[in-house]
Write an enzyme that holds these catalytic residues in place. Structure first.
Site, short mmCIF file in Angstrom:
data_model
loop_
_atom_site.label_atom_id
_atom_site.label_comp_id
_atom_site.label_asym_id
_atom_site.label_seq_id
_atom_site.Cartn_x
_atom_site.Cartn_y
_atom_site.Cartn_z
N CYS A 14 0.81 -1.22 0.00
CA CYS A 14 0.00 0.00 0.00
C CYS A 14 0.84 1.26 0.00
CB CYS A 14 -0.96 -0.01 1.19
SG CYS A 14 -2.30 -1.19 1.00
N ASP A 48 -14.31 3.12 2.30
CA ASP A 48 -13.46 2.00 1.89
C ASP A 48 -13.97 1.25 0.68
OD1 ASP A 48 -11.41 1.99 4.10
OD2 ASP A 48 -13.24 1.90 5.29
N ASP A 88 -11.34 -4.12 2.83
CA ASP A 88 -12.28 -3.03 2.55
C ASP A 88 -13.73 -3.48 2.65
OD1 ASP A 88 -10.33 -1.12 2.18
OD2 ASP A 88 -10.20 -1.43 0.02
N SER A 138 -5.70 -10.49 -16.58
CA SER A 138 -4.24 -10.38 -16.49
C SER A 138 -3.71 -9.60 -17.68
CB SER A 138 -3.60 -11.77 -16.44
OG SER A 138 -3.93 -12.50 -17.62
N ASP A 224 -10.43 0.77 7.63
CA ASP A 224 -9.21 0.00 7.83
C ASP A 224 -8.01 0.91 7.54
OD1 ASP A 224 -9.61 0.08 5.06
OD2 ASP A 224 -8.75 -1.90 4.72
#
Length: 344
Positions: A14, A48, A88, A138, A224
């Site tokens: 993060c 969140d 979250d 991806s 959070d």
């Protein structure tokens, strides 16, 4: 040859997040969005996750989170990234029901077998949450990236938000601080094996307590703690409710060795980035404490604003479920500073 994933990315966990003040500029474009009365929580709040009301009884929670490697082991990287994304959902009081993966992979530099281990780590976190990793997307990317788009559900009456704290509430933090500091120590090859195990364990701990707290009316607000650090997320909580908070630096739960690693210069760049974004809203005297509260957390704990008569019960509940939790302070009437840090 042992692959060290953190050597393939410019940021970690993060700590990769865009600074809060820059993010504000990105989001405040003046664009007139569609108004949907069933969107109960959206971009107009610094919450969140998004919350959409399906009916009077049930709402769906939707979020996404992804980042570059914070640890070298691919399985642990996937597990931490997935745990962080699911957090979250829990922070809104919701229960996860499904997730899909987000994977960016430098296919010419790192083998597909390593990518498979990352995805398996994500599957493990989802398994522990009682859901399946149902699909994903991806791309071939210059750096490894992994995360989830997660969906949850919550009784509409029980949604928890981050901007509804009340004066007099106690502030309970459910995980120790210092993730960014210890992972920086790892990059500098100064982190002990024991401390490495402890920080990985903390990041892999699901914040499922949030779903258990949804029905409790004494929980007035919840969020959070991630890339903006404890201070940044607490300031968001205070700004939303037009209040301030006072915390006791001696009550902050810390991972082992945090102060020693700071003295060794293991300070992530995100600390200064965060301070430059919101330091004007904080009264804090010691630079060491400033570093701790601005340290970017990855898969950090829940920050819970709870009525004072229920605070001890919520704290014990968290501790019984294996969290290193602490009552760190209280919500107070609006002051000149949003966050006041005392040291006694």
């Amino acid at each position: 040859m042992t692959i060290k994933l953190t050597e393939y990315s410019h940021g970690a966990g993060c700590g990769c997040k865009i600074a809060p003040n820059i993010l504000d500029k990105i989001l405040q474009t003046g664009f007139k969005s569609l108004v949907d009365p069933n969107l109960l929580v959206g971009n107009d709040k610094k919450d969140d996750a998004a919350v959409y009301r399906l009916n009077d009884e049930i709402s769906v929670v939707s979020t996404t989170d992804f980042f570059m490697p914070i640890v070298d082991d691919p399985f642990n990287f996937g597990r931490i990234a997935a745990t962080n994304a699911l957090s979250d959902v829990y922070a809104m009081g919701a229960t996860p029901i499904m997730a899909i993966a987000i994977l960016g992979w430098p296919v010419k530099q790192l083998s597909v077998e390593i990518a498979a281990k990352v995805v398996d780590g994500g599957r493990q976190a989802c398994k522990e949450a009682g859901i399946v990793l149902a699909g994903g997307h991806s791309i071939d990317a210059p750096e490894p990236i992994f995360g989830l788009a997660a969906t949850g559900q919550v009784p509409t009456a029980f949604i928890k938000k981050n901007h509804t704290a009340e004066v007099g509430d106690r502030l309970v933090l459910t995980k120790p601080l210092g993730v960014g500091i210890l992972t920086t120590a790892q990059k500098k090859k100064r982190l002990s094996l024991d401390d490495e195990s402890r920080v990985i364990e903390a990041m892999c701990q699901l914040n499922s307590l949030g779903a258990e707290l949804a029905a409790k009316k004494s929980i007035h607000a919840m969020t959070d703690v991630t890339g903006f650090g404890l201070a940044g997320h607490l300031i968001e909580m205070c700004e939303g409710a037009n209040v301030s908070a006072q915390i006791n630096a001696n009550k902050l739960p810390l991972l082992p060795g945090v102060r020693d690693y700071i003295e060794q210069g293991c300070i992530p760049g995100g600390v200064e980035r965060n301070w430059q974004s919101y330091g004007q809203h904080i009264h804090v005297e010691q630079e060491l404490i400033r570093t701790i509260i601005c340290d970017p957390q990855t898969s950090g704990g829940l920050l819970i604003s709870v009525s004072p008569d229920e605070a001890e019960r919520i704290l014990l509940m968290a501790q019984e479920r294996g969290f290193i939790a602490s009552d760190i302070g209280e919500v107070i009437n609006r002051q000149d500073k949003r966050l006041i840090v005392s040291e006694r």
